[in-house]
Motif scaffolding. Structure first.
Motif, PDB file in Angstrom:
ATOM      1  N   ASP A   1      53.400 133.135  70.137  1.00 18.61           N
ATOM      2  CA  ASP A   1      54.850 133.308  70.082  1.00 18.61           C
ATOM      3  C   ASP A   1      55.530 131.960  70.287  1.00 18.61           C
ATOM      4  O   ASP A   1      55.069 131.144  71.078  1.00 18.61           O
ATOM      5  CB  ASP A   1      55.263 134.288  71.196  1.00 18.61           C
ATOM      6  N   VAL A   2      56.627 131.769  69.591  1.00 18.87           N
ATOM      7  CA  VAL A   2      57.344 130.506  69.729  1.00 18.87           C
ATOM      8  C   VAL A   2      57.847 130.315  71.161  1.00 18.87           C
ATOM      9  O   VAL A   2      57.940 129.179  71.645  1.00 18.87           O
ATOM     10  CB  VAL A   2      58.500 130.439  68.701  1.00 18.87           C
ATOM     11  N   ASP A   3      58.122 131.438  71.853  1.00 17.75           N
ATOM     12  CA  ASP A   3      58.565 131.342  73.250  1.00 17.75           C
ATOM     13  C   ASP A   3      57.515 130.677  74.130  1.00 17.75           C
ATOM     14  O   ASP A   3      57.846 130.013  75.116  1.00 17.75           O
ATOM     15  CB  ASP A   3      58.873 132.738  73.817  1.00 17.75           C
ATOM     16  N   TYR A   4      56.254 130.863  73.796  1.00 14.65           N
ATOM     17  CA  TYR A   4      55.199 130.279  74.609  1.00 14.65           C
ATOM     18  C   TYR A   4      55.244 128.765  74.553  1.00 14.65           C
ATOM     19  O   TYR A   4      54.982 128.084  75.552  1.00 14.65           O
ATOM     20  CB  TYR A   4      53.828 130.787  74.150  1.00 14.65           C
ATOM     21  N   PHE A   5      55.579 128.238  73.399  1.00 13.95           N
ATOM     22  CA  PHE A   5      55.697 126.785  73.284  1.00 13.95           C
ATOM     23  C   PHE A   5      56.897 126.291  74.088  1.00 13.95           C
ATOM     24  O   PHE A   5      56.877 125.197  74.658  1.00 13.95           O
ATOM     25  CB  PHE A   5      55.827 126.373  71.819  1.00 13.95           C
ATOM     26  N   VAL A   6      57.933 127.121  74.120  1.00 12.44           N
ATOM     27  CA  VAL A   6      59.098 126.782  74.938  1.00 12.44           C
ATOM     28  C   VAL A   6      58.692 126.728  76.415  1.00 12.44           C
ATOM     29  O   VAL A   6      59.011 125.767  77.122  1.00 12.44           O
ATOM     30  CB  VAL A   6      60.239 127.804  74.726  1.00 12.44           C
ATOM     31  N   PHE A   7      57.960 127.770  76.864  1.00  9.87           N
ATOM     32  CA  PHE A   7      57.501 127.790  78.259  1.00  9.87           C
ATOM     33  C   PHE A   7      56.622 126.571  78.552  1.00  9.87           C
ATOM     34  O   PHE A   7      56.770 125.909  79.584  1.00  9.87           O
ATOM     35  CB  PHE A   7      56.653 129.043  78.548  1.00  9.87           C
ATOM     36  N   SER A   8      55.700 126.310  77.627  1.00  5.60           N
ATOM     37  CA  SER A   8      54.732 125.225  77.858  1.00  5.60           C
ATOM     38  C   SER A   8      55.425 123.872  77.914  1.00  5.60           C
ATOM     39  O   SER A   8      55.105 123.035  78.768  1.00  5.60           O
ATOM     40  CB  SER A   8      53.679 125.213  76.748  1.00  5.60           C
TER      41      SER A   8
ATOM     42  N   LEU B   1      57.520 119.432  81.306  1.00  9.38           N
ATOM     43  CA  LEU B   1      58.641 118.660  81.856  1.00  9.38           C
ATOM     44  C   LEU B   1      58.686 118.784  83.371  1.00  9.38           C
ATOM     45  O   LEU B   1      58.905 117.791  84.074  1.00  9.38           O
ATOM     46  CB  LEU B   1      59.961 119.157  81.246  1.00  9.38           C
ATOM     47  N   VAL B   2      58.453 119.987  83.870  1.00  7.40           N
ATOM     48  CA  VAL B   2      58.444 120.187  85.320  1.00  7.40           C
ATOM     49  C   VAL B   2      57.308 119.395  85.950  1.00  7.40           C
ATOM     50  O   VAL B   2      57.471 118.779  87.003  1.00  7.40           O
ATOM     51  CB  VAL B   2      58.324 121.690  85.655  1.00  7.40           C
ATOM     52  N   ALA B   3      56.159 119.388  85.282  1.00  7.77           N
ATOM     53  CA  ALA B   3      55.010 118.630  85.802  1.00  7.77           C
ATOM     54  C   ALA B   3      55.331 117.141  85.887  1.00  7.77           C
ATOM     55  O   ALA B   3      54.777 116.421  86.724  1.00  7.77           O
ATOM     56  CB  ALA B   3      53.797 118.856  84.908  1.00  7.77           C
ATOM     57  N   LEU B   4      56.236 116.688  85.014  1.00  2.00           N
ATOM     58  CA  LEU B   4      56.638 115.279  85.026  1.00  2.00           C
ATOM     59  C   LEU B   4      57.811 115.036  85.956  1.00  2.00           C
ATOM     60  O   LEU B   4      58.352 113.922  85.993  1.00  2.00           O
ATOM     61  CB  LEU B   4      57.022 114.836  83.609  1.00  2.00           C
ATOM     62  N   GLY B   5      58.199 116.078  86.657  1.00  2.00           N
ATOM     63  CA  GLY B   5      59.306 115.935  87.589  1.00  2.00           C
ATOM     64  C   GLY B   5      60.675 116.039  86.951  1.00  2.00           C
ATOM     65  O   GLY B   5      61.685 115.659  87.549  1.00  2.00           O
ATOM     66  N   LYS B   6      60.720 116.569  85.731  1.00  2.00           N
ATOM     67  CA  LYS B   6      62.001 116.674  85.029  1.00  2.00           C
ATOM     68  C   LYS B   6      62.478 118.116  85.001  1.00  2.00           C
ATOM     69  O   LYS B   6      61.768 119.040  85.399  1.00  2.00           O
ATOM     70  CB  LYS B   6      61.848 116.146  83.602  1.00  2.00           C
ATOM     71  N   SER B   7      63.689 118.287  84.502  1.00  2.00           N
ATOM     72  CA  SER B   7      64.260 119.626  84.417  1.00  2.00           C
ATOM     73  C   SER B   7      63.647 120.369  83.240  1.00  2.00           C
ATOM     74  O   SER B   7      63.526 119.821  82.137  1.00  2.00           O
ATOM     75  CB  SER B   7      65.779 119.539  84.243  1.00  2.00           C
ATOM     76  N   PRO B   8      63.274 121.648  83.437  1.00  2.00           N
ATOM     77  CA  PRO B   8      62.745 122.421  82.310  1.00  2.00           C
ATOM     78  C   PRO B   8      63.802 122.671  81.245  1.00  2.00           C
ATOM     79  O   PRO B   8      63.482 122.978  80.097  1.00  2.00           O
ATOM     80  CB  PRO B   8      62.291 123.738  82.953  1.00  2.00           C
ATOM     81  N   TYR B   9      65.076 122.502  81.626  1.00  2.00           N
ATOM     82  CA  TYR B   9      66.153 122.780  80.679  1.00  2.00           C
ATOM     83  C   TYR B   9      66.378 121.626  79.706  1.00  2.00           C
ATOM     84  O   TYR B   9      67.247 121.710  78.833  1.00  2.00           O
ATOM     85  CB  TYR B   9      67.430 123.150  81.445  1.00  2.00           C
ATOM     86  N   LYS B  10      65.582 120.563  79.860  1.00  2.00           N
ATOM     87  CA  LYS B  10      65.589 119.526  78.831  1.00  2.00           C
ATOM     88  C   LYS B  10      64.956 120.053  77.552  1.00  2.00           C
ATOM     89  O   LYS B  10      65.126 119.490  76.475  1.00  2.00           O
ATOM     90  CB  LYS B  10      64.793 118.294  79.300  1.00  2.00           C
TER      91      LYS B  10
END
Lengths: 318, 438
Positions: B37-44, B49-58
């Motif tokens: 699902d395309v949503d899975y790529f969005v989650f991933s 981004l979170v793993a890099l310390g950034k906002s997931p909303y980027k």
């Protein structure tokens, strides 16, 4: 005079740029830019030539949006004609005669419905018998499409194609919102880089033809009186960038861009997008709300009626 | 007829999901149309981004709680299939919870197994998790809340309820029925409630009560009057505290971007693009100008009315109330996508043991009408989106038919349901409500 004639060659405008490639790539994030493929983790510091082409990609359009807040056609064309960095390619000055000819032989939309591919067949003609020997070089074709309002490219889809090796670089600039209809969105530019091989300018072959297919999607069109809304594509801007094995960190490159007047031969590409019909507004609104109310009343009546019946039974038992 | 054991069923379901995850990876690499699902790529992407310390909303179109991105950080650190495995495990957990709930109420083993099969072997549900959709987590949490309530674990139920509302806003519709269920005549904090056994409710049914039995309206009125009981206050305070803590924490991390994308977007969402909702064409035709307040109210009224009536009538039969509420919520929503169906699919097995609906032919009528209406819509949707035909009017009429199918299913279930309050009334002396033998 010969130089004047060269400049007036119908199919070419020579741009010469001198690139200074950093040995370390950097990621750029801008509010108006959604880049894919501009940053890679596979840079090879020991081979700056390959990293220059296949690692860090400098996007032409990116430079425009660094200076301009929005896309205005005249500003963008002026940028392409005047503001692209032009510096002498020390290797190639006055050596590229006769000049290669670049043209778009065919352009059309593939597919049906809201998801299609814009196909551009590009021909690079190298005149035989070039009088000089060029150093080894790698070249990319750069396609810059200003997408009309009502059509967009999905940056994540382009990223997927990048990962599959279809392109060497891809980026979308401008309005990258995938969900808004046309009336609420702005235009965007998609820039595609595609590898066209090595030593193509050496004149050892008669030229080559490449095909670039850009996946595009239609936004919901503005309402109309008729069933379809027409979207027309303007001719793209086309460049060839070649990187030569240069000294230390410097890379010398050539831009070859096609004259847009040539593209008129291919004919305008049009996309008829289904649109809502204004005269449906009244009946759709009335029937929608009527249906919702009737369905709700049915459920409410069923819940009340049968519960009332059972409530009476319960009271009798008490 | 030989019945399959629950253990075998779970094992088979787990193997099936593992196979689909592996197959999905193969298809993603080797075919142009991806299984995932395309949503899975969005989650991933958001998790990276979170793993890099950034906002997931980027990551554009990431409109979920940051919790989802946090849960999927191993996608970036370990393997990209981590999330799919997590969702599939949740999917299996839903099956396990369905059985737990039914067993707690004394449903016979074979009926339990068939009900669980409806979830575990449903092609719609086992592709949801394996394609990378996060809804199984939400479904598992909702069922866990029911289990906590059935076991008298009010604090646990409140905690998970606050969390699930933070994760996915729609479970807020369960607030009222849960509160009403916690009336002192049936549920007392700190004590395990007495559950209504399946066999006792079925016996009452065969004794000729015939149609649906619902809670005594007088009882509901008394319950409303005594709304502010210790249990209800505890539940409300704890769930609200968990919700606001999560919201406040992520607001501290990601500010207005989080608030807008994860919460406000869903509350105000109107999508003009075609979807199953009857409102899509109306929204598209009016998208160029703002809706009047009266238009917004009119579209809101059917939804609110149905929700309130369903709560009023069926709150004590909690799983049934949840099922009807969810089905109605989806049917009357301004946007309906296929993943929403999972929200009531996970509750359907909980109500089947109490239905008098026979598969022949009422059951088949519901199934065929619902699937047929959906397929009919999909046909017009395909013609519009993939063939470029102007079939907006036909597609909108197909959505009306789909609403009719949903309404038919709800009405049929109400008519054929043997209502059975989850909790028995407590003995006289434990409450002020006159004892009524269930």
């Amino acid at each position: 005079m010969g130089i004047q004639q060269f400049k007036l060659q119908v199919s070419l405008r020579l741009g010469i740029a001198l690139y200074f490639f950093a040995s370390i790539s950097r990621c750029k994030h801008a509010s108006t830019i959604n880049e894919v493929g501009s940053c890679t983790s596979n840079l090879d510091d020991s081979n700056p030539s390959s990293s220059a082409l296949h690692g860090v990609n400098e996007f032409i359009t990116e430079a425009y949006f660094e200076k301009h807040a929005s896309l205005i056609d005249s500003d963008f064309q002026g940028f392409l004609s005047k503001e692209i960095p032009l510096e002498f390619c020390e290797v190639l000055q006055d050596k590229l005669e006769p000049v290669p000819k670049l043209s778009i032989s065919h352009r059309h939309l593939i597919g049906e419905g809201s998801h299609r591919r814009l196909s551009s067949s590009i021909r690079l003609e190298i005149q035989p018998g070039s009088k000089f020997t060029l150093p080894a070089h790698f070249c990319d074709a750069i396609l810059v499409e200003i997408l009309p309002s009502g059509v967009f490219a999905d940056p994540f889809e382009l990223q997927h194609l990048l990962q599959r090796g279809v392109f060497t670089g891809a980026a979308v600039f401008g309005d990258t919102n995938l969900e808004l209809p046309s009336v609420r969105s702005n235009r965007s530019i998609v820039e595609i880089h595609m590898d066209i091989g090595s030593n193509v300018l050496s004149g050892n072959n008669n030229g080559l033809e490449i095909n670039i297919e850009v996946p595009l999607h239609a936004r919901y069109a503005p309402l109309g009186e008729h069933e379809f809304s027409r979207v027309e594509f303007s001719p793209p801007d086309l460049f060839t960038r070649c990187s030569f094995e240069g000294k230390s960190h410097k890379q010398s490159c050539i831009f070859l861009s096609t004259n847009k007047s040539l593209e008129l031969k291919a004919g305008a590409v049009v996309w008829d997008v289904p649109c809502g019909i204004k005269e449906h507004t009244g009946i759709v609104s009335v029937v929608t709300f009527f249906s919702a109310i009737v369905s709700a009343l049915l459920i409410v009546f069923t819940a009340f009626h049968y519960s009332d019946t059972t409530g009476c039974n319960n009271l009798k038992q008490m | 007829m030989a019945t399959i054991s629950f253990r075998s069923l779970m094992l088979f379901s787990a193997v099936l999901r593992l196979f689909l995850i592996i197959y999905g990876e193969w298809q993603d690499i080797h075919m142009e149309v991806r299984y995932t699902d395309v949503d899975y790529f969005v989650f991933s992407d958001a998790a990276s981004l979170v793993a890099l310390g950034k906002s997931p909303y980027k990551r554009s179109t990431y409109r979920y709680s940051p919790l989802i991105a946090f849960l999927l950080i191993p996608n970036a650190l370990i393997h990209r299939t981590w999330g799919k495995i997590l969702f599939s495990v949740s999917d299996l957990l839903v099956g396990y919870f369905i059985r737990t709930i039914l067993k707690l109420r004394g449903v016979p083993e074979n009926l339990c197994t068939y009900s669980v099969m409806l979830w575990l072997l449903n092609p719609f549900t086992f592709t949801i998790g394996t394609r990378g959709n996060c809804e199984p987590i939400v479904c598992a949490m909702v069922l866990w809340i029911i289990i906590c309530l059935m076991n008298g674990n009010l604090l646990h139920a409140a905690f998970w309820y606050g969390l699930v509302v933070h994760l996915r806003i729609y479970p807020i519709i369960y607030a009222f029925p849960i509160i009403l269920t916690l009336d002192q005549s049936r549920f007392q904090s700190g004590k395990k409630p007495i559950l209504t056994d399946w066999s006792s409710s079925k016996i009452q049914s065969t004794n000729g009560s015939g149609s649906i039995k619902v809670s005594d309206p007088c009882h509901i009125w008394v319950s409303l009057k005594s709304l502010f009981t210790r249990g209800r206050l505890l539940f409300g305070l704890i769930s609200a505290a968990v919700f606001f803590f999560c919201t406040g924490f992520f607001f501290y991390l990601y500010a207005w971007e989080f608030l807008h994308e994860a919460l406000l977007y869903h509350l105000t969402r109107t999508d003009p693009r075609h979807n199953f909702s009857i409102y899509f064409y109306h929204i598209y035709l009016h998208y160029e100008h703002e809706f009047a307040l009266s238009e917004k109210l009119i579209s809101f009224l059917p939804q609110v009315t149905v929700q309130l009536v369903l709560i009023w009538r069926f709150a004590q039969d909690l799983p049934f109330c949840f099922f009807l509420q969810t089905l109605a919520f989806v049917a009357f929503n301004k946007v309906i996508t296929a993943q929403y169906f999972v929200w009531f699919f996970c509750l359907l097995p909980l109500v089947l043991p109490w239905t008098n609906m026979k598969l022949k032919w009422e059951g088949w009528a519901c199934i065929l009408f619902w699937i047929g209406a959906q397929s009919h819509w999909l046909m017009w949707g395909y013609l519009l989106e993939f063939n470029g035909k102007n079939v907006f009017m036909q597609l909108w009429m197909a959505s009306l038919l789909f609403l009719a199918a949903n309404t038919y299913v709800m009405v049929t279930f109400i008519l054929r349901h043997t209502s059975s309050p989850v909790f028995k009334r407590l003995e006289h002396g434990h409450s002020n409500i006159p004892t009524k033998i269930d």
